[in-house]
Design a protein around this motif. Structure first.
Motif, PDB file in Angstrom:
ATOM      1  N   GLN A   1      45.716  36.979  43.597  1.00 59.10           N
ATOM      2  CA  GLN A   1      46.085  35.977  42.612  1.00 59.10           C
ATOM      3  C   GLN A   1      47.207  35.090  43.171  1.00 59.10           C
ATOM      4  OE1 GLN A   1      44.491  35.588  39.789  1.00 59.10           O
ATOM      5  NE2 GLN A   1      43.267  37.449  39.839  1.00 59.10           N
ATOM      6  N   GLY A   2      46.995  33.797  43.133  1.00 55.08           N
ATOM      7  CA  GLY A   2      48.000  32.863  43.622  1.00 55.08           C
ATOM      8  C   GLY A   2      47.883  32.544  45.095  1.00 55.08           C
ATOM      9  N   ARG A   3      47.023  33.253  45.824  1.00 50.88           N
ATOM     10  CA  ARG A   3      46.836  32.958  47.248  1.00 50.88           C
ATOM     11  C   ARG A   3      45.679  31.975  47.418  1.00 50.88           C
ATOM     12  NH1 ARG A   3      49.174  35.691  51.282  1.00 50.88           N
ATOM     13  NH2 ARG A   3      50.416  37.539  50.779  1.00 50.88           N
ATOM     14  N   PRO A   4      45.822  31.026  48.332  1.00 50.40           N
ATOM     15  CA  PRO A   4      44.700  30.106  48.577  1.00 50.40           C
ATOM     16  C   PRO A   4      43.518  30.867  49.164  1.00 50.40           C
ATOM     17  CG  PRO A   4      46.426  29.835  50.236  1.00 50.40           C
ATOM     18  CD  PRO A   4      46.982  30.739  49.186  1.00 50.40           C
ATOM     19  N   ALA A   5      42.355  30.655  48.588  1.00 51.17           N
ATOM     20  CA  ALA A   5      41.161  31.361  49.048  1.00 51.17           C
ATOM     21  C   ALA A   5      39.925  30.566  48.661  1.00 51.17           C
ATOM     22  CB  ALA A   5      41.100  32.761  48.443  1.00 51.17           C
ATOM     23  N   ARG A   6      38.867  30.744  49.413  1.00 54.92           N
ATOM     24  CA  ARG A   6      37.574  30.181  49.053  1.00 54.92           C
ATOM     25  C   ARG A   6      36.781  31.290  48.363  1.00 54.92           C
ATOM     26  NH1 ARG A   6      34.911  26.298  53.428  1.00 54.92           N
ATOM     27  NH2 ARG A   6      37.033  25.479  53.133  1.00 54.92           N
ATOM     28  N   VAL A   7      36.406  31.049  47.115  1.00 57.92           N
ATOM     29  CA  VAL A   7      35.794  32.094  46.296  1.00 57.92           C
ATOM     30  C   VAL A   7      34.333  31.739  46.018  1.00 57.92           C
ATOM     31  CG1 VAL A   7      35.921  33.408  44.153  1.00 57.92           C
ATOM     32  CG2 VAL A   7      38.032  32.577  45.239  1.00 57.92           C
ATOM     33  N   PHE A   8      33.461  32.732  46.205  1.00 60.84           N
ATOM     34  CA  PHE A   8      32.036  32.560  45.963  1.00 60.84           C
ATOM     35  C   PHE A   8      31.569  33.601  44.951  1.00 60.84           C
ATOM     36  CE2 PHE A   8      32.990  31.311  50.303  1.00 60.84           C
ATOM     37  CZ  PHE A   8      32.354  30.089  50.447  1.00 60.84           C
ATOM     38  N   HIS A   9      30.638  33.204  44.116  1.00 57.69           N
ATOM     39  CA  HIS A   9      30.004  34.147  43.206  1.00 57.69           C
ATOM     40  C   HIS A   9      28.614  34.462  43.748  1.00 57.69           C
ATOM     41  CE1 HIS A   9      29.054  36.292  39.547  1.00 57.69           C
ATOM     42  NE2 HIS A   9      27.942  35.592  39.431  1.00 57.69           N
ATOM     43  N   VAL A  10      28.286  35.737  43.799  1.00 59.29           N
ATOM     44  CA  VAL A  10      26.997  36.176  44.321  1.00 59.29           C
ATOM     45  C   VAL A  10      26.203  36.797  43.176  1.00 59.29           C
ATOM     46  CG1 VAL A  10      25.812  37.519  46.094  1.00 59.29           C
ATOM     47  CG2 VAL A  10      28.141  36.690  46.512  1.00 59.29           C
ATOM     48  N   GLU A  11      24.972  36.313  43.000  1.00 59.56           N
ATOM     49  CA  GLU A  11      24.110  36.847  41.950  1.00 59.56           C
ATOM     50  C   GLU A  11      22.663  36.806  42.426  1.00 59.56           C
ATOM     51  OE1 GLU A  11      23.205  36.278  37.168  1.00 59.56           O
ATOM     52  OE2 GLU A  11      24.605  34.963  38.195  1.00 59.56           O
ATOM     53  N   GLN A  12      22.032  37.980  42.430  1.00 65.29           N
ATOM     54  CA  GLN A  12      20.637  38.098  42.858  1.00 65.29           C
ATOM     55  C   GLN A  12      20.377  37.437  44.207  1.00 65.29           C
ATOM     56  OE1 GLN A  12      18.262  36.626  39.574  1.00 65.29           O
ATOM     57  NE2 GLN A  12      18.534  38.498  38.396  1.00 65.29           N
ATOM     58  N   GLY A  13      21.319  37.662  45.134  1.00 64.92           N
ATOM     59  CA  GLY A  13      21.143  37.164  46.488  1.00 64.92           C
ATOM     60  C   GLY A  13      21.424  35.695  46.679  1.00 64.92           C
ATOM     61  N   GLU A  14      21.932  35.020  45.653  1.00 62.35           N
ATOM     62  CA  GLU A  14      22.268  33.596  45.740  1.00 62.35           C
ATOM     63  C   GLU A  14      23.774  33.422  45.665  1.00 62.35           C
ATOM     64  OE1 GLU A  14      20.148  31.150  46.291  1.00 62.35           O
ATOM     65  OE2 GLU A  14      18.365  32.444  46.242  1.00 62.35           O
ATOM     66  N   LEU A  15      24.320  32.468  46.437  1.00 61.86           N
ATOM     67  CA  LEU A  15      25.765  32.224  46.478  1.00 61.86           C
ATOM     68  C   LEU A  15      26.097  30.901  45.804  1.00 61.86           C
ATOM     69  CD1 LEU A  15      25.590  34.440  48.730  1.00 61.86           C
ATOM     70  CD2 LEU A  15      27.445  33.230  49.872  1.00 61.86           C
TER      71      LEU A  15
END
Length: 359
Positions: free
Chosen positions: A341-355
């Motif tokens: 929390q508070g750190r710069p990051a690239r965040v991805f959500h993964v669902e059923q093999g899709e990003l």
């Protein structure tokens, strides 16, 4: 080093994905079984040509698929770039570097990845094979002649085992050449492993001391796979009868092992599962630091399901250490860990093999 563009096709539930990675911190979130661990697995495959997950190799393929392929753009701190790839059609692996077919070993040398995941405690509590893999990966990246020597040893071992299982009388003329090759290559491997452990020891002392100070001083012990005071060639000749009965070679570099012994936990059984995990994490960080010292750049670091494997304090400590050395990190979790929390990051959500990119 860092991966800039990653494309995966036909790996487990990942049909065909392409993702542009951040040079620092990348987080993959999603429900269990969504495919986020498979993203880390793809990166690990580029560096090891095997998975960190147990199970049949056939399970790597997406259901109904006959091929899988992994491609990435790799950038080094010295400005060098390269396109790396690993594909599988049936049972055969094919490695590519800048569009040309290369040996698997050349790909593995180009792309270095270390990983901490739910099964990592096996490095401490599991079979010796897991510890030899860890050790030999490190030696491979420090000693350029190691792979040649290791292949010689594997070839001689395979030939001797074949003779042992063929029900052929133990004719010295048949066994002697392979035993001589086995003994010579094993001695070289032993020397290279010892030299690497000497380099690793101070890194490990610092890493373990920071994560498990309550266990006191540690000792790193190594067993080479045959008695220290005896020559392997002679031992192989004397043990032919016993090996013939067992159908395999019982002495050699393929039987080596190492262990960590703590002042306040002299037996492995004295460690809790949490302490095993932290010890394995310390080993991973120490190996990554030694790699960086010799190659001038940190390997790519994968942390699978970090929040469920470590408490918040250790999560924060690990993330802070990796951020300080500017390592590229790929991390998974069912949600964004509080330590990030508070750190710069690239965040991805993964669902059923899709990003899907979130941040």
């Amino acid at each position: 080093m860092r991966l800039e563009q990653l494309r995966v096709r036909g790996l487990r539930c990942l049909g065909d994905i392409s993702v542009e990675l951040d040079p620092a911190l990348n987080v993959f979130t999603g429900a269990n079984g969504a495919g986020k661990t498979s993203v880390l697995e793809a990166v690990f495959l580029l560096s090891h040509a095997r998975s960190f997950r147990s199970g049949a190799k056939e399970a790597l393929l997406q259901r109904g698929a006959s091929q899988l392929a992994i491609f990435a753009e790799l950038h080094h701190v010295d400005g060098r770039t390269g396109r790396v790839g690993l594909g599988r059609d049936g049972v055969r692996w094919e490695a590519r570097l800048d569009g040309a077919n290369v040996a698997i070993g050349q790909l593995v040398r180009e792309c270095a990845v270390v990983c901490f995941e739910p099964g990592s405690h096996a490095l401490i509590a599991g079979a010796a094979e897991e510890r030899r893999r860890y050790l030999d990966w490190g030696v491979f990246h420090v000693e350029h002649e190691f792979l040649i020597c290791w292949r010689r040893h594997q070839r001689a071992l395979k030939q001797r085992n074949s003779l042992l299982r063929s029900a052929t009388p133990t004719d010295d003329a048949l066994f002697a050449p392979w035993e001589a090759e086995l003994a010579q290559s094993a001695l070289q491997i032993d020397q290279q492993r010892r030299a690497y452990l000497d380099l690793l020891r101070p890194k490990l002392l610092t890493s373990v001391g920071g994560l498990l100070p309550e266990l006191g001083a540690l000792e790193l012990r190594y067993r080479r796979g045959w008695p220290e005071d005896q020559e392997l060639g002679r031992q192989l000749r004397e043990q032919r009868g016993r090996d013939l009965a067992r159908g395999h070679t019982t002495l050699g570099a393929h039987r080596a092992d190492w262990s960590i012994v703590f002042e306040h936990a002299p037996l492995r059984e004295h460690l809790s599962r949490g302490q095993e995990k932290l010890t394995a994490l310390a080993c991973m960080l120490a190996q990554a630091e030694l790699y960086a010292e010799h190659r001038g750049e940190w390997p790519i670091v994968c942390l699978d399901d970090l929040a469920s494997e470590l408490d918040r304090a250790h999560q924060a400590a690990v993330v802070a250490q990796l951020a300080a050395v500017q390592a590229q990190v790929l991390l998974t979790g069912t949600e964004l860990p509080q330590a990030l929390q508070g750190r710069p990051a690239r965040v991805f959500h993964v669902e059923q093999g899709e990003l899907t990119r979130l941040l």
